[in-house]
Design a protein around this motif. Structure first.
Motif, mmCIF file in Angstrom:
data_model
loop_
_atom_site.group_PDB
_atom_site.id
_atom_site.type_symbol
_atom_site.label_atom_id
_atom_site.label_comp_id
_atom_site.label_asym_id
_atom_site.label_seq_id
_atom_site.Cartn_x
_atom_site.Cartn_y
_atom_site.Cartn_z
ATOM 1 N N THR A 72 0.883 -1.444 0.011
ATOM 2 C CA THR A 72 0.085 0.034 0.013
ATOM 3 C C THR A 72 0.759 1.436 0.012
ATOM 4 N N ASN A 97 0.875 3.936 -2.875
ATOM 5 C CA ASN A 97 0.535 5.448 -2.843
ATOM 6 C C ASN A 97 1.655 6.448 -3.060
ATOM 7 N N GLN A 143 0.656 -3.988 -8.526
ATOM 8 C CA GLN A 143 -0.247 -4.833 -9.137
ATOM 9 C C GLN A 143 -0.148 -5.997 -9.483
ATOM 10 N N ASN A 163 -6.994 -3.821 -13.617
ATOM 11 C CA ASN A 163 -5.599 -3.603 -13.093
ATOM 12 C C ASN A 163 -4.479 -3.506 -13.718
ATOM 13 N N LEU A 174 -9.005 2.076 -13.617
ATOM 14 C CA LEU A 174 -8.542 2.096 -12.120
ATOM 15 C C LEU A 174 -9.417 2.623 -11.344
ATOM 16 N N THR A 175 -10.360 3.669 -11.805
ATOM 17 C CA THR A 175 -11.641 3.851 -11.170
ATOM 18 C C THR A 175 -12.757 2.972 -11.221
ATOM 19 N N SER A 207 -12.414 -0.213 -11.430
ATOM 20 C CA SER A 207 -12.102 -1.387 -10.480
ATOM 21 C C SER A 207 -12.148 -0.862 -9.029
ATOM 22 N N ALA A 208 -11.973 0.363 -8.576
ATOM 23 C CA ALA A 208 -11.769 0.768 -7.226
ATOM 24 C C ALA A 208 -13.367 0.956 -6.753
ATOM 25 N N SER A 241 -15.025 -3.050 -6.545
ATOM 26 C CA SER A 241 -14.443 -4.236 -5.864
ATOM 27 C C SER A 241 -14.969 -3.965 -4.654
#
Length: 108
Positions: free
Chosen positions: A7, A11, A46, A65, A97-98, A100-101, A104
């Protein structure tokens, strides 16, 4: 690699991608390098994520991803060549990415 480290790397990489994309508007020579390091970091986090996913939806989102990371790496290559198509690749990666965010399931 544990989840906390993954993480943190993700980030920092996302911030580097953002900084590289913003600094590209100002003609700085460091912008493509920031973007490339950030996209490589996102790809590493990823693509090295190993999960025992039984749900077909989770496997599909993991593939999204991976595809988004490939588009980020492609965008960084186009950025080094000075071509403006990197913006389209970045947009496609951001959409994947948006999506899948938001679709999920939260981690238990």
């Amino acid at each position: 690699m544990n989840d906390k480290t993954r993480t943190l790397i993700f980030n920092i990489s996302a911030l580097l991608v953002l900084a590289g994309a913003v600094l590209y508007a100002i003609p700085l020579q460091i912008a493509p390098y920031l973007f490339a390091v950030g996209s490589a970091g996102m790809a590493v986090t990823q693509l090295t994520m190993i999960r025992a996913m039984e749900d077909i939806r989770q496997r599909r989102l993991q593939r999204f991803n991976a595809i988004a990371c490939v588009f980020l790496i492609l965008a960084s290559g186009l950025m080094f060549k000075g071509r403006n198509e990197w913006i389209a690749c970045l947009t496609i990666a951001a959409i994947f990415l948006t999506y899948s965010a938001f679709t999920s399931k939260p981690a238990k």
